[in-house]
Scaffold this active site. Structure first.
Site, PDB file in Angstrom:
ATOM      1  N   LYS A 155      40.301  -5.767  -2.576  1.00 27.36           N
ATOM      2  CA  LYS A 155      41.479  -5.241  -2.216  1.00 27.36           C
ATOM      3  C   LYS A 155      41.511  -3.915  -2.810  1.00 27.36           C
ATOM      4  O   LYS A 155      42.032  -2.816  -2.297  1.00 27.36           O
ATOM      5  CB  LYS A 155      42.819  -5.972  -2.816  1.00 27.36           C
ATOM      6  CG  LYS A 155      42.589  -7.647  -2.210  1.00 27.36           C
ATOM      7  CD  LYS A 155      43.068  -7.728  -1.150  1.00 27.36           C
ATOM      8  CE  LYS A 155      42.681  -9.246  -0.506  1.00 27.36           C
ATOM      9  NZ  LYS A 155      43.189 -10.354  -1.168  1.00 27.36           N
ATOM     10  N   TRP A 202      49.672 -17.203  -1.572  1.00 29.17           N
ATOM     11  CA  TRP A 202      48.369 -17.211  -2.457  1.00 29.17           C
ATOM     12  C   TRP A 202      48.948 -17.888  -3.789  1.00 29.17           C
ATOM     13  O   TRP A 202      48.359 -18.643  -4.576  1.00 29.17           O
ATOM     14  CB  TRP A 202      47.913 -15.531  -2.945  1.00 29.17           C
ATOM     15  CG  TRP A 202      47.388 -15.138  -1.746  1.00 29.17           C
ATOM     16  CD1 TRP A 202      47.711 -13.963  -1.213  1.00 29.17           C
ATOM     17  CD2 TRP A 202      46.112 -15.440  -1.192  1.00 29.17           C
ATOM     18  NE1 TRP A 202      46.782 -13.658  -0.224  1.00 29.17           N
ATOM     19  CE2 TRP A 202      46.029 -14.603   0.234  1.00 29.17           C
ATOM     20  CE3 TRP A 202      45.290 -16.784  -1.242  1.00 29.17           C
ATOM     21  CZ2 TRP A 202      44.794 -14.699   0.873  1.00 29.17           C
ATOM     22  CZ3 TRP A 202      44.258 -16.746  -0.298  1.00 29.17           C
ATOM     23  CH2 TRP A 202      43.959 -15.898   0.590  1.00 29.17           C
ATOM     24  N   ASP A 209      47.369 -13.364 -11.329  1.00 29.62           N
ATOM     25  CA  ASP A 209      46.505 -12.935 -10.262  1.00 29.62           C
ATOM     26  C   ASP A 209      46.873 -11.642  -9.734  1.00 29.62           C
ATOM     27  O   ASP A 209      48.016 -11.391  -9.338  1.00 29.62           O
ATOM     28  CB  ASP A 209      46.887 -13.946  -8.976  1.00 29.62           C
ATOM     29  CG  ASP A 209      46.062 -13.618  -7.724  1.00 29.62           C
ATOM     30  OD1 ASP A 209      45.382 -12.528  -7.674  1.00 29.62           O
ATOM     31  OD2 ASP A 209      46.252 -14.276  -6.776  1.00 29.62           O
TER      32      ASP A 209
HETATM   33  C1  LIG Z   1      43.161 -11.960  -1.144  1.00 28.49           C
HETATM   34  C2  LIG Z   1      43.967 -12.484  -2.358  1.00 28.49           C
HETATM   35  C3  LIG Z   1      43.732 -13.772  -2.821  1.00 28.49           C
HETATM   36  C4  LIG Z   1      42.383 -14.417  -2.189  1.00 28.49           C
HETATM   37  O1  LIG Z   1      41.253 -13.658  -2.782  1.00 28.49           O
HETATM   38  P1  LIG Z   1      39.723 -14.483  -2.480  1.00 28.49           P
HETATM   39  O2  LIG Z   1      38.794 -13.527  -3.199  1.00 28.49           O
HETATM   40  O3  LIG Z   1      39.665 -14.475  -0.812  1.00 28.49           O
HETATM   41  O4  LIG Z   1      39.672 -15.969  -2.863  1.00 28.49           O
HETATM   42  C5  LIG Z   1      44.580 -14.542  -3.678  1.00 28.49           C
HETATM   43  N1  LIG Z   1      45.345 -13.762  -4.204  1.00 28.49           N
HETATM   44  C6  LIG Z   1      45.893 -12.786  -3.786  1.00 28.49           C
HETATM   45  C7  LIG Z   1      47.237 -12.007  -4.490  1.00 28.49           C
HETATM   46  C8  LIG Z   1      45.246 -11.904  -2.848  1.00 28.49           C
HETATM   47  O5  LIG Z   1      45.748 -10.989  -2.348  1.00 28.49           O
END
Ligand SMILES: *Cc1c(COP(=O)(O)O)cnc(C)c1O
Length: 360
Positions: free
Chosen positions: A190, A99, A166
């Site tokens: 999540k 990611w 993020d």
């Molecule tokens: C799942 C995830 C993403 C991607 O998220 P989307 O909403 O599917 O674009 C990005 N960063 C992390 C740390 C993730 O766990």
């Protein structure tokens, strides 16, 4: 049979939130009309939007000079919206997983990207340390929890340049010192709600300085707005996802907020890591000091690799769902987000112990 949901995302939600969601689909706010069928300009909805923002502010102690936005597009859209809004010439990224790597890739469309450190050499099984953050970078980007590899940056780090994070998979799992960050973003699916809504927490004074023309939707200022405030309603917001997020955060608040979540999450993670460390059939994949409280990754111990599919089938029989590890790590991954009850972790531990006895 009771199912224990360890999916990595979308994933388990509080059952209270699910019950309210079902009710709201039938009848939202005593209007006689379901939430999927109302206008987002109805007063009842505007109240939910305002309350959702307030829940974020209360739980994370977000200062007034930060905006809280609920957008579409997922965290992956923020990979380019962040540099579009914040990068003048150069940005620094810590590469702790795919990611993070994907985020850096999108930033390259807007300028120079320096990868200050990477743990790709060891399948991202640790968080690099002792790196230097370049002081000429416009911001330093981190991924606080690496969902696929089960590593986590446990503190709000000090950075000489603006910190951007993020926090898709560990937001609301512990208290965060928001003041240390210029911007925090993530997908809700999540730890704070269903798929479909993306949160952005941004200090307002850093916006509008990147020196480029931005499309209206990409410019965060559009979604903040002045008078009348847009409040994430410049266009149609993901109404239902925000509603379920509202119910999820209400549940977090009623349980005692983020201190309580942190306590519970530490307890759940400790229970599972202790079993992984004790049980001779299993071994953890992440460096111990960097182990995630949210995603617990483990594989069969050396010499027992052949038992992997047997354990998977055994665990499934016992009601465990979603424990297959990501293909790049293999083995198993149990995601134990806020809404995962300790009973589920206990059930998984019991399952590992029973499997051990079968193979004595
Ligand atoms: C799942 C995830 C993403 C991607 O998220 P989307 O909403 O599917 O674009 C990005 N960063 C992390 C740390 C993730 O766990």
């Amino acid at each position: 049979m009771k199912k224990h949901n360890f999916n990595a995302g979308p994933c388990v939600l509080p059952k209270e939130a699910i019950e309210s969601a079902i009710e709201a689909i039938r009848d939202f706010d005593n209007t006689g009309i379901g939430i999927l069928e109302i206008s987002h300009r109805t007063p009842g909805w505007e109240r939910v939007m305002a309350e959702t923002e307030q829940l974020w502010r209360d739980l994370l102690n977000i200062p007034d000079d930060y905006a809280v936005l609920f957008l579409g597009g997922g965290a992956s859209t923020q990979f380019f919206e962040v540099p579009a809004n914040l990068m003048k010439k150069k940005a620094a990224y810590l590469q702790t997983g795919v990611w993070a790597k994907k985020a850096a890739k999108e930033a390259k469309f807007y300028g120079e990207v320096e990868i200050v450190a990477s743990s790709e050499d060891k399948t991202y099984s640790y968080i690099p340390k002792g790196y230097t953050i370049p002081t000429d970078a416009d911001y330093f980007h981190i991924t606080t929890n690496n969902t696929i590899y089960g590593t986590e940056i446990h503190e709000d780090i000090d950075s000489p340049v603006m910190l951007v994070a993020d926090m898709s998979s560990d937001i609301m799992s512990r208290p965060v010192d928001v003041k240390k960050y210029g911007l925090i973003y993530g997908g809700a699916q999540k730890n704070v709600g269903p798929a479909g809504v993306t949160f952005v927490i941004v200090r307002k004074d850093i916006l509008g300085q990147a020196g480029r023309n931005l499309q209206t939707m990409v410019d965060y200022r559009t979604h903040i707005g002045d008078e009348p405030r847009n409040n994430s309603m410049f266009n149609t917001p993901p109404v239902f996802s925000i509603f379920v997020m509202h119910e999820t955060l209400k549940w977090v608040k009623e349980l005692g907020g983020l201190e309580e979540m942190y306590k519970r999450n530490k307890k759940k993670a400790e229970l599972l890591y202790n079993e992984i460390d004790r049980n001779p059939l299993f071994v953890g994949t992440a460096a111990k000091e960097d182990r995630s409280l949210m995603n617990v990754c483990f594989v069969m111990a050396p010499g027992h690799e052949a038992l992997e599919s047997e354990f998977m089938a055994f665990a499934k029989e016992k009601g465990m769902v979603g424990i297959k590890g990501h293909r790049s790590v293999g083995g198993f991954r149990a995601s134990i987000y806020n809404a995962c009850p300790i009973e589920s972790v206990e059930a998984l531990v019991a399952c590992m112990q029973e499997f051990e006895k079968m193979h004595k």
